[in-house]
Design a protein around this motif. Structure first.
Motif, PDB file in Angstrom:
ATOM      1  N   UNK A  39       1.449  -1.142   0.354  1.00  0.00           N
ATOM      2  CA  UNK A  39      -0.344   0.373  -0.196  1.00  0.00           C
ATOM      3  C   UNK A  39       0.694   1.293   0.093  1.00  0.00           C
ATOM      4  N   UNK A  40       0.957   2.062  -1.328  1.00  0.00           N
ATOM      5  CA  UNK A  40       1.504   2.772  -1.449  1.00  0.00           C
ATOM      6  C   UNK A  40       3.053   3.072  -1.007  1.00  0.00           C
ATOM      7  N   UNK A  41       3.826   1.566  -1.606  1.00  0.00           N
ATOM      8  CA  UNK A  41       4.504   1.340  -1.813  1.00  0.00           C
ATOM      9  C   UNK A  41       5.276   0.825  -0.369  1.00  0.00           C
ATOM     10  N   UNK A  42       4.796  -0.021   0.718  1.00  0.00           N
ATOM     11  CA  UNK A  42       4.962  -0.186   1.990  1.00  0.00           C
ATOM     12  C   UNK A  42       4.233  -1.454   2.240  1.00  0.00           C
ATOM     13  N   UNK A  43       4.746  -2.721   2.527  1.00  0.00           N
ATOM     14  CA  UNK A  43       4.411  -3.948   2.390  1.00  0.00           C
ATOM     15  C   UNK A  43       2.895  -3.448   3.786  1.00  0.00           C
ATOM     16  N   UNK A  44       1.992  -4.965   3.056  1.00  0.00           N
ATOM     17  CA  UNK A  44       0.583  -4.668   4.567  1.00  0.00           C
ATOM     18  C   UNK A  44       1.340  -6.461   4.565  1.00  0.00           C
ATOM     19  N   UNK A  45       1.254  -6.054   6.148  1.00  0.00           N
ATOM     20  CA  UNK A  45       1.116  -7.095   6.805  1.00  0.00           C
ATOM     21  C   UNK A  45       0.185  -8.075   7.203  1.00  0.00           C
ATOM     22  N   UNK A  46      -0.383  -7.697   7.602  1.00  0.00           N
ATOM     23  CA  UNK A  46      -2.255  -8.573   7.643  1.00  0.00           C
ATOM     24  C   UNK A  46      -2.667  -7.900   6.699  1.00  0.00           C
ATOM     25  N   UNK A  47      -3.149  -8.340   5.045  1.00  0.00           N
ATOM     26  CA  UNK A  47      -3.596  -7.741   4.145  1.00  0.00           C
ATOM     27  C   UNK A  47      -5.259  -8.122   4.209  1.00  0.00           C
ATOM     28  N   UNK A  48      -5.325  -8.738   5.088  1.00  0.00           N
ATOM     29  CA  UNK A  48      -7.094  -9.897   5.636  1.00  0.00           C
ATOM     30  C   UNK A  48      -7.651  -8.891   6.068  1.00  0.00           C
ATOM     31  N   UNK A  49      -7.121  -8.271   7.736  1.00  0.00           N
ATOM     32  CA  UNK A  49      -7.373  -7.950   7.951  1.00  0.00           C
ATOM     33  C   UNK A  49      -7.204  -5.865   8.505  1.00  0.00           C
ATOM     34  N   UNK A  50      -6.633  -5.542   6.958  1.00  0.00           N
ATOM     35  CA  UNK A  50      -6.366  -4.749   7.155  1.00  0.00           C
ATOM     36  C   UNK A  50      -7.472  -3.498   5.674  1.00  0.00           C
ATOM     37  N   UNK A  51      -7.549  -4.477   4.618  1.00  0.00           N
ATOM     38  CA  UNK A  51      -7.680  -4.785   2.747  1.00  0.00           C
ATOM     39  C   UNK A  51      -8.644  -5.551   3.118  1.00  0.00           C
ATOM     40  N   UNK A  52      -8.611  -6.407   3.636  1.00  0.00           N
ATOM     41  CA  UNK A  52      -9.942  -6.922   2.699  1.00  0.00           C
ATOM     42  C   UNK A  52      -9.450  -8.720   1.866  1.00  0.00           C
ATOM     43  N   UNK A  53      -8.444  -8.514   2.103  1.00  0.00           N
ATOM     44  CA  UNK A  53      -7.783  -8.946   1.340  1.00  0.00           C
ATOM     45  C   UNK A  53      -7.036  -9.950   0.977  1.00  0.00           C
ATOM     46  N   UNK A  54      -7.276 -11.423   0.958  1.00  0.00           N
ATOM     47  CA  UNK A  54      -6.846 -12.909   1.421  1.00  0.00           C
ATOM     48  C   UNK A  54      -5.805 -13.427   1.274  1.00  0.00           C
ATOM     49  N   UNK A  55      -4.763 -13.963   1.491  1.00  0.00           N
ATOM     50  CA  UNK A  55      -3.244 -14.369   0.824  1.00  0.00           C
ATOM     51  C   UNK A  55      -3.424 -15.697   1.055  1.00  0.00           C
ATOM     52  N   UNK A  56      -2.881 -16.362  -0.483  1.00  0.00           N
ATOM     53  CA  UNK A  56      -3.283 -18.033  -0.872  1.00  0.00           C
ATOM     54  C   UNK A  56      -4.836 -17.635  -1.439  1.00  0.00           C
ATOM     55  N   UNK A  57      -4.825 -16.783  -1.659  1.00  0.00           N
ATOM     56  CA  UNK A  57      -6.774 -16.820  -2.826  1.00  0.00           C
ATOM     57  C   UNK A  57      -6.006 -16.619  -3.828  1.00  0.00           C
ATOM     58  N   UNK A  58      -6.912 -16.754  -5.092  1.00  0.00           N
ATOM     59  CA  UNK A  58      -6.495 -16.092  -6.635  1.00  0.00           C
ATOM     60  C   UNK A  58      -6.457 -14.887  -6.741  1.00  0.00           C
ATOM     61  N   UNK A  59      -5.947 -14.419  -7.502  1.00  0.00           N
ATOM     62  CA  UNK A  59      -5.753 -13.247  -7.432  1.00  0.00           C
ATOM     63  C   UNK A  59      -6.912 -12.148  -8.171  1.00  0.00           C
ATOM     64  N   UNK A  60      -7.384 -12.667  -9.149  1.00  0.00           N
ATOM     65  CA  UNK A  60      -9.000 -13.242  -9.956  1.00  0.00           C
ATOM     66  C   UNK A  60     -10.193 -12.626  -8.854  1.00  0.00           C
ATOM     67  N   UNK A  61     -10.141 -14.238  -7.675  1.00  0.00           N
ATOM     68  CA  UNK A  61     -11.114 -14.019  -6.690  1.00  0.00           C
ATOM     69  C   UNK A  61     -10.830 -12.724  -5.568  1.00  0.00           C
ATOM     70  N   UNK A  62     -10.143 -12.232  -5.614  1.00  0.00           N
ATOM     71  CA  UNK A  62      -9.930 -11.280  -4.731  1.00  0.00           C
ATOM     72  C   UNK A  62     -10.559  -9.851  -4.625  1.00  0.00           C
ATOM     73  N   UNK A  63     -11.732  -9.034  -3.569  1.00  0.00           N
ATOM     74  CA  UNK A  63     -12.546  -8.522  -3.208  1.00  0.00           C
ATOM     75  C   UNK A  63     -11.495  -7.023  -3.280  1.00  0.00           C
ATOM     76  N   UNK A  64     -11.547  -6.749  -5.047  1.00  0.00           N
ATOM     77  CA  UNK A  64     -11.283  -5.139  -5.191  1.00  0.00           C
ATOM     78  C   UNK A  64     -11.579  -4.814  -4.973  1.00  0.00           C
TER      79      UNK A  64
END
Length: 241
Positions: A39-64
């Motif tokens: 996010x703005x060049x900084x790694x997001x440590x908890x993308x699911x909690x902070x952005x709702x993106x799920x590690x391990x899930x396919x990119x095309x299935x992410x809730x962008x």
């Protein structure tokens, strides 16, 4: 009747195979699984909690869409850009606007950007393209708002037109001073004098000025200023007068 040559058929077949391989790669391999988010060049440590993106899930299935909506609901965020870096990375950037010119805020002394609509945008480190002119003598106002000086919006539109039609002339404009409510003062690279013009007519008036310089050999060595605001006439103001 038009027929494909053997070479053309082989080329089309190769493109179809390549396209099919790309679809298979995107759909069935681990390349499309989310591994990291910035996010703005900084790694997001908890993308699911902070952005709702799920590690391990396919990119095309992410809730962008829902992620972008959530960010836009945060105070101060008005633009969200999302890019995919294969394999497995999503890059999210907020409030990134490309400056069309710069403005030196008279109130704060900060150098800010102006986008093509004349809206005040922040300056990022990698956006310092100094071919753009700097506007001075202006109270810029708040970020992402239209510049408070009503002359700025038509002025930026004029500059964009000049940028598209005559990039060499555009690059010569160093500074445009809006201190006076009646005119703008233009400083151009290499000229020992300034130009006085109307904000909403800078395109025509600077173009006429260049045409005047090219077509007429005038002695303007002692010139302090040229006033371009009159139809079919340029007024010379000599030094000391």
């Amino acid at each position: 009747m038009i027929t494909l040559s053997t070479k053309a058929r082989l080329t089309c077949l190769a493109l179809l195979v390549l396209g099919g391989a790309l679809v298979i790669t995107l759909e069935f391999t681990g390349w499309t699984q989310l591994e990291a988010v910035t996010l703005n060049g900084v790694a997001v440590e908890d993308p699911e909690g902070k952005l709702g993106l799920v590690p391990g899930r396919r990119l095309l299935e992410q809730p962008i869409d829902s992620m972008a909506t959530g960010l836009l609901n945060r105070k101060g965020i008005v633009k969200v850009d999302v890019a995919y870096d294969l394999p497995g990375r999503i890059r999210v950037t907020t409030n990134r606007f490309e400056p069309a010119s710069f403005v030196l805020d008279r109130k704060t002394g900060r150098l800010l950007g102006l986008n093509v609509q004349g809206r005040v945008v922040p300056m990022l480190q990698d956006q310092a393209n100094w071919e753009h002119p700097i506007l001075t003598g202006v109270n810029a106002g708040g970020l992402f708002e239209l510049c408070r000086d009503e002359r700025v919006v038509p002025l930026v539109e004029q500059l964009q037109r000049l940028h598209e039609d005559n990039i060499d002339l555009y690059r010569l404009i160093d500074q445009i001073d809006l201190t006076s409510p009646d005119y703008v003062t233009i400083t151009m690279a290499g000229l020992p004098y300034t130009l006085k013009a109307n904000a909403a007519e800078i395109y025509r008036q600077t173009t006429d000025f260049i045409r005047f310089i090219e077509n007429y050999e005038r002695d303007i060595a002692d010139t302090r200023e040229l006033d371009l605001r009159y139809d079919d006439m340029i007024v010379q103001v000599a030094r000391g007068k």
